[in-house]
Scaffold this motif. Structure first.
Motif, PDB file in Angstrom:
ATOM      1  N   PRO A  38     -18.945   4.859 -40.172  1.00  0.00           N
ATOM      2  CA  PRO A  38     -20.296   5.412 -39.973  1.00  0.00           C
ATOM      3  C   PRO A  38     -20.849   4.996 -38.611  1.00  0.00           C
ATOM      4  CG  PRO A  38     -20.312   3.658 -41.630  1.00  0.00           C
ATOM      5  CD  PRO A  38     -18.888   3.891 -41.256  1.00  0.00           C
ATOM      6  N   ASN A  39     -21.779   5.789 -38.117  1.00  0.00           N
ATOM      7  CA  ASN A  39     -22.360   5.508 -36.800  1.00  0.00           C
ATOM      8  C   ASN A  39     -23.113   4.187 -36.815  1.00  0.00           C
ATOM      9  OD1 ASN A  39     -21.387   7.845 -35.736  1.00  0.00           O
ATOM     10  ND2 ASN A  39     -23.247   9.013 -36.089  1.00  0.00           N
ATOM     11  N   SER A  40     -22.767   3.340 -35.876  1.00  0.00           N
ATOM     12  CA  SER A  40     -23.456   2.065 -35.699  1.00  0.00           C
ATOM     13  C   SER A  40     -23.205   1.591 -34.272  1.00  0.00           C
ATOM     14  CB  SER A  40     -22.962   1.022 -36.704  1.00  0.00           C
ATOM     15  OG  SER A  40     -21.648   0.629 -36.386  1.00  0.00           O
ATOM     16  N   ALA A  47     -15.478   0.769 -29.466  1.00  0.00           N
ATOM     17  CA  ALA A  47     -14.826   1.902 -28.813  1.00  0.00           C
ATOM     18  C   ALA A  47     -14.779   1.707 -27.302  1.00  0.00           C
ATOM     19  CB  ALA A  47     -15.541   3.202 -29.174  1.00  0.00           C
ATOM     20  N   CYS A  48     -15.835   1.165 -26.735  1.00  0.00           N
ATOM     21  CA  CYS A  48     -15.852   0.896 -25.284  1.00  0.00           C
ATOM     22  C   CYS A  48     -14.827  -0.169 -24.915  1.00  0.00           C
ATOM     23  CB  CYS A  48     -17.239   0.458 -24.836  1.00  0.00           C
ATOM     24  SG  CYS A  48     -18.449   1.781 -24.867  1.00  0.00           S
ATOM     25  N   ILE A  49     -14.768  -1.222 -25.702  1.00  0.00           N
ATOM     26  CA  ILE A  49     -13.780  -2.277 -25.432  1.00  0.00           C
ATOM     27  C   ILE A  49     -12.362  -1.726 -25.592  1.00  0.00           C
ATOM     28  CG2 ILE A  49     -12.850  -4.460 -26.301  1.00  0.00           C
ATOM     29  CD1 ILE A  49     -15.692  -5.315 -26.903  1.00  0.00           C
ATOM     30  N   GLY A  50     -12.125  -0.948 -26.632  1.00  0.00           N
ATOM     31  CA  GLY A  50     -10.804  -0.350 -26.842  1.00  0.00           C
ATOM     32  C   GLY A  50     -10.409   0.582 -25.713  1.00  0.00           C
TER      33      GLY A  50
END
Length: 78
Positions: A38-40, A47-50
């Motif tokens: 879910p959006n959090s 996602a940015c780190i990945g």
């Protein structure tokens, strides 16, 4: 003697390339699995780190491949 050293260098770089590809597969799989959460804010942070690590490992993979190509081309010249 020089041939053996070159062979070992290429084998080590090939092993490193294989490990890098495996890490990329795991990272990309993790990024895809984040899409099902879910959006959090934590989701977007992860996602940015990945994405950052994927970019680093792709550039590392390109460098390793270039090193292998350079070693093999230099070997053919001699």
């Amino acid at each position: 003697m020089e041939k053996e050293i070159l062979k070992l260098k290429v084998q080590n770089l090939a092993g490193l390339r294989t490990s890098t590809i495996n890490i990329l597969i795991v990272l990309i799989g993790g990024m895809v699995s984040l899409m099902f959460l879910p959006n959090s804010p934590l989701k977007y942070f992860l996602a940015c780190i990945g994405g950052f690590y994927i970019i680093i490992f792709v550039s590392n993979l390109v460098n390793i491949t270039n090193k292998i190509d350079t070693l093999l081309i230099n070997r053919k010249d001699t």
